[in-house]
Motif scaffolding. Structure first.
Motif, PDB file in Angstrom:
ATOM      1  N   GLU A 125      32.922 -16.884  68.664  1.00  0.00           N
ATOM      2  CA  GLU A 125      31.799 -17.038  69.576  1.00  0.00           C
ATOM      3  C   GLU A 125      32.237 -17.534  70.954  1.00  0.00           C
ATOM      4  OE1 GLU A 125      28.504 -16.307  69.344  1.00  0.00           O
ATOM      5  OE2 GLU A 125      29.022 -15.282  67.473  1.00  0.00           O
ATOM      6  N   LYS A 126      32.998 -18.626  71.005  1.00  0.00           N
ATOM      7  CA  LYS A 126      33.371 -19.174  72.308  1.00  0.00           C
ATOM      8  C   LYS A 126      34.575 -20.097  72.170  1.00  0.00           C
ATOM      9  CE  LYS A 126      29.971 -22.940  71.993  1.00  0.00           C
ATOM     10  NZ  LYS A 126      28.796 -23.580  72.646  1.00  0.00           N
ATOM     11  N   ILE A 127      35.158 -20.440  73.317  1.00  0.00           N
ATOM     12  CA  ILE A 127      36.324 -21.322  73.348  1.00  0.00           C
ATOM     13  C   ILE A 127      36.203 -22.283  74.520  1.00  0.00           C
ATOM     14  CG2 ILE A 127      37.675 -19.711  74.754  1.00  0.00           C
ATOM     15  CD1 ILE A 127      40.176 -20.683  73.226  1.00  0.00           C
ATOM     16  N   SER A 128      36.719 -23.464  74.338  1.00  0.00           N
ATOM     17  CA  SER A 128      36.826 -24.456  75.403  1.00  0.00           C
ATOM     18  C   SER A 128      38.278 -24.928  75.460  1.00  0.00           C
ATOM     19  CB  SER A 128      35.898 -25.641  75.124  1.00  0.00           C
ATOM     20  OG  SER A 128      36.046 -26.644  76.096  1.00  0.00           O
ATOM     21  N   GLN A 131      43.501 -29.741  74.995  1.00  0.00           N
ATOM     22  CA  GLN A 131      42.884 -29.654  73.676  1.00  0.00           C
ATOM     23  C   GLN A 131      41.979 -28.432  73.667  1.00  0.00           C
ATOM     24  OE1 GLN A 131      41.701 -33.241  71.870  1.00  0.00           O
ATOM     25  NE2 GLN A 131      40.394 -32.283  70.332  1.00  0.00           N
ATOM     26  N   THR A 132      42.131 -27.584  72.659  1.00  0.00           N
ATOM     27  CA  THR A 132      41.309 -26.382  72.563  1.00  0.00           C
ATOM     28  C   THR A 132      40.303 -26.525  71.431  1.00  0.00           C
ATOM     29  OG1 THR A 132      42.806 -25.223  71.036  1.00  0.00           O
ATOM     30  CG2 THR A 132      43.222 -24.974  73.401  1.00  0.00           C
ATOM     31  N   ILE A 171      45.442 -17.068  72.586  1.00  0.00           N
ATOM     32  CA  ILE A 171      45.434 -17.801  73.846  1.00  0.00           C
ATOM     33  C   ILE A 171      46.868 -17.964  74.327  1.00  0.00           C
ATOM     34  CG2 ILE A 171      43.335 -19.056  73.222  1.00  0.00           C
ATOM     35  CD1 ILE A 171      45.079 -21.570  72.900  1.00  0.00           C
ATOM     36  N   ASP A 172      47.021 -18.085  75.637  1.00  0.00           N
ATOM     37  CA  ASP A 172      48.338 -18.315  76.237  1.00  0.00           C
ATOM     38  C   ASP A 172      48.126 -19.262  77.404  1.00  0.00           C
ATOM     39  OD1 ASP A 172      51.239 -17.417  76.191  1.00  0.00           O
ATOM     40  OD2 ASP A 172      50.724 -17.102  78.298  1.00  0.00           O
ATOM     41  N   ALA A 173      48.714 -20.459  77.323  1.00  0.00           N
ATOM     42  CA  ALA A 173      48.446 -21.504  78.314  1.00  0.00           C
ATOM     43  C   ALA A 173      49.744 -22.040  78.895  1.00  0.00           C
ATOM     44  CB  ALA A 173      47.658 -22.642  77.677  1.00  0.00           C
ATOM     45  N   TRP A 174      49.762 -22.189  80.221  1.00  0.00           N
ATOM     46  CA  TRP A 174      50.829 -22.863  80.960  1.00  0.00           C
ATOM     47  C   TRP A 174      50.179 -24.024  81.693  1.00  0.00           C
ATOM     48  CZ3 TRP A 174      55.996 -21.233  81.004  1.00  0.00           C
ATOM     49  CH2 TRP A 174      56.240 -20.000  80.392  1.00  0.00           C
ATOM     50  N   PHE A 175      50.652 -25.223  81.478  1.00  0.00           N
ATOM     51  CA  PHE A 175      49.904 -26.368  81.999  1.00  0.00           C
ATOM     52  C   PHE A 175      50.765 -27.616  82.091  1.00  0.00           C
ATOM     53  CE2 PHE A 175      49.799 -26.526  77.444  1.00  0.00           C
ATOM     54  CZ  PHE A 175      49.861 -27.873  77.123  1.00  0.00           C
ATOM     55  N   GLU A 176      50.229 -28.624  82.774  1.00  0.00           N
ATOM     56  CA  GLU A 176      50.697 -30.009  82.716  1.00  0.00           C
ATOM     57  C   GLU A 176      49.517 -30.857  82.269  1.00  0.00           C
ATOM     58  OE1 GLU A 176      52.046 -31.057  86.569  1.00  0.00           O
ATOM     59  OE2 GLU A 176      53.955 -30.008  86.408  1.00  0.00           O
ATOM     60  N   LEU A 203      37.256 -24.867  65.184  1.00  0.00           N
ATOM     61  CA  LEU A 203      38.709 -24.978  65.035  1.00  0.00           C
ATOM     62  C   LEU A 203      39.230 -25.734  66.245  1.00  0.00           C
ATOM     63  CD1 LEU A 203      41.243 -24.010  63.385  1.00  0.00           C
ATOM     64  CD2 LEU A 203      41.363 -22.104  65.000  1.00  0.00           C
ATOM     65  N   LYS A 204      39.711 -26.969  66.037  1.00  0.00           N
ATOM     66  CA  LYS A 204      40.242 -27.786  67.113  1.00  0.00           C
ATOM     67  C   LYS A 204      41.762 -27.855  67.011  1.00  0.00           C
ATOM     68  CE  LYS A 204      36.222 -30.830  67.717  1.00  0.00           C
ATOM     69  NZ  LYS A 204      35.753 -32.241  67.727  1.00  0.00           N
ATOM     70  N   ASN A 205      42.415 -27.786  68.150  1.00  0.00           N
ATOM     71  CA  ASN A 205      43.872 -27.911  68.198  1.00  0.00           C
ATOM     72  C   ASN A 205      44.271 -28.773  69.385  1.00  0.00           C
ATOM     73  OD1 ASN A 205      45.316 -26.004  66.126  1.00  0.00           O
ATOM     74  ND2 ASN A 205      43.529 -24.892  66.871  1.00  0.00           N
ATOM     75  N   GLY A 206      45.302 -29.586  69.181  1.00  0.00           N
ATOM     76  CA  GLY A 206      45.791 -30.462  70.234  1.00  0.00           C
ATOM     77  C   GLY A 206      45.485 -31.916  69.924  1.00  0.00           C
ATOM     78  N   PRO A 207      45.669 -32.800  70.900  1.00  0.00           N
ATOM     79  CA  PRO A 207      46.072 -32.451  72.267  1.00  0.00           C
ATOM     80  C   PRO A 207      47.531 -32.024  72.354  1.00  0.00           C
ATOM     81  CG  PRO A 207      45.989 -34.831  72.020  1.00  0.00           C
ATOM     82  CD  PRO A 207      45.472 -34.241  70.738  1.00  0.00           C
TER      83      PRO A 207
END
Length: 224
Positions: free
Chosen positions: A185-188, A215-216, A206-211, A153-157
């Protein structure tokens, strides 16, 4: 600083200036996105940087809920609920989806937006006000079979971009495993400060704060 339009491509925020608008300084741009007390000394040019401290100014929050069932393993389609909060205040905006990966798109709620309507694979917005919120639902072809019993399962960018700069963004995602046959199983990227991952037998959050550009990629196994 005069901003004429905004385009949200899934999770990409682009704010082009109107033709003939006065040139703006880097400080004005930073103030617009970050707030005057948190202007950046150097502009992020796309490198992914997770934020260990949340920005002072409320930033665009993009939240997805994806539901994977047994049928998703066959055709890749998942139920999608998506909400956008704190959309930048602009006269015109659009949320644009990939035509080949979206269907049955409809608006479920909106607030502090004068008009919102579906147009092809997009949601068009007019006169976005403060603390604006928009929610939609659709079917999304999000899951890909990558092995005999593995699925990705890909999401983004995901990004919040203006000119050559990338600014703070908040992305959260909930993946519901409606089929008991799927096992996470795993996440990147891997979990780290600014990128939290929480899992139960029936869902992954997931919860992400970023600049920059995020892509997950999640991998699941079919237990059957």
């Amino acid at each position: 600083m005069r901003v004429q339009s905004v385009m949200l491509v899934m999770s990409t925020l682009l704010l082009p200036l109107a033709a003939g608008a006065a040139e703006v300084s880097q400080k004005e741009i930073d103030d617009w996105f970050n707030g005057p007390s948190q202007s950046t000394a150097s502009v992020n040019e796309g490198d992914l940087v997770f934020l260990t401290q949340k920005p002072v100014k409320a930033v665009h929050h993009h939240h997805n809920t994806l539901t994977l069932d047994r049928a998703s393993l066959t055709d890749g389609w998942a139920s999608l609920e998506q909400c956008h909060e704190n959309i930048d205040q602009v006269p015109r905006a659009q949320i644009l989806f990939n035509l080949s990966k979206i269907k049955d798109l409809k608006i479920t709620s909106s607030a502090n937006i004068e008009q919102a309507w579906v147009e092809g694979p997009s949601v068009q917005l007019k006169n976005v006000g403060p603390a604006a919120r928009l929610c939609v639902e659709a079917r999304s072809r999000a899951l890909t079979k990558t092995g005999a019993n593995t699925y990705t399962l890909k999401n983004g960018p995901f990004m919040r971009k203006f000119l050559d700069g990338y600014y703070p963004m908040h992305v959260s995602m909930r993946v519901k495993l409606a089929s008991n046959d799927l096992r996470f199983e795993k996440i990147s990227p891997q979990e780290q400060p600014g990128f939290a991952v929480r899992r139960t037998p029936n869902e992954v959050n997931i919860d992400a704060w970023f600049e920059g550009r995020l892509q997950t990629e999640m991998q699941f196994n079919d237990k059957k």
